[in-house]
Design a protein around this motif. Structure first.
Motif, PDB file in Angstrom:
ATOM      1  N   SER A  20       0.916  -1.178  -0.007  1.00 44.81           N
ATOM      2  CA  SER A  20       0.006  -0.096  -0.075  1.00 44.81           C
ATOM      3  C   SER A  20       0.849   1.288   0.003  1.00 44.81           C
ATOM      4  CB  SER A  20      -0.838  -0.119   1.128  1.00 44.81           C
ATOM      5  OG  SER A  20      -0.062  -0.203   2.380  1.00 44.81           O
ATOM      6  N   PRO A 124      -5.694  -8.636  -0.489  1.00 46.30           N
ATOM      7  CA  PRO A 124      -4.900  -7.830   0.267  1.00 46.30           C
ATOM      8  C   PRO A 124      -4.861  -8.496   1.698  1.00 46.30           C
ATOM      9  CG  PRO A 124      -6.609  -6.417  -0.854  1.00 46.30           C
ATOM     10  CD  PRO A 124      -7.043  -7.734  -1.067  1.00 46.30           C
ATOM     11  N   LYS A 126      -2.676  -7.779   5.486  1.00 49.02           N
ATOM     12  CA  LYS A 126      -2.110  -6.527   6.079  1.00 49.02           C
ATOM     13  C   LYS A 126      -0.859  -7.280   7.128  1.00 49.02           C
ATOM     14  CE  LYS A 126      -4.799  -2.523   6.127  1.00 49.02           C
ATOM     15  NZ  LYS A 126      -5.393  -1.522   6.871  1.00 49.02           N
ATOM     16  N   SER A 131      -0.619  -3.060   3.916  1.00 49.72           N
ATOM     17  CA  SER A 131      -1.269  -3.959   2.915  1.00 49.72           C
ATOM     18  C   SER A 131      -0.636  -4.429   1.781  1.00 49.72           C
ATOM     19  CB  SER A 131      -2.480  -3.212   2.346  1.00 49.72           C
ATOM     20  OG  SER A 131      -3.361  -3.987   1.479  1.00 49.72           O
TER      21      SER A 131
END
Length: 141
Positions: A20, A124, A126, A131
């Protein structure tokens, strides 16, 4: 997409891991190789390996030192099982995997198919608030 569209052999083009934060990594290197097979009977197998892997100092495929085996394990990913195609996803029902945590699990892969290129993505995940999405591109072989 249906089974007939993905059925066959696919050669690894690239495995990219994007965060991310915009970082892109190639977990097995930009020159990794691999093969993905989807059969007409709903079976599948995949194997991906890094290029230029170090040899293990033994002729026993289960032998070698702990460090050698760890290096070999971390430069290869393989699994097999069955698959279904539905609602924009390929679902791999994994029976056995070099990553033991996946054995007996269902791995869902959203896909894109364009001509002879198949792109599978992981949902996705985490880690430490970042992410990560894995994108694995395959070319019909």
């Amino acid at each position: 997409m249906n089974h007939l569209q993905v059925q066959g052999r696919w050669r690894l083009s690239a495995w990219r891991r994007t965060t991310s934060e915009g970082d892109v990594v190639y977990p097995l290197g930009e020159d990794a190789s691999g093969l993905l097979v989807y059969t007409s009977s709903g079976r599948m197998m995949v194997q991906m390996t890094a290029a230029h892997r170090s040899l293990v100092a033994t002729s026993d495929p289960l032998g070698g030192g702990v460090d050698e085996r760890a290096a070999a394990y971390s430069t290869c990913l393989a699994y097999f099982g069955s698959y279904t195609v539905t609602d924009g996803k390929v679902i791999h029902n994994i029976e056995g995997s070099s990553f033991p945590n996946w054995s007996g699990t269902e791995q869902v892969r959203p896909y894109e198919l364009s001509g002879d290129e198949l792109v599978l993505r992981t949902p996705p995940s985490k880690t430490d608030g970042i992410s990560v999405v894995n994108e694995i591109s395959w070319i019909r072989h």
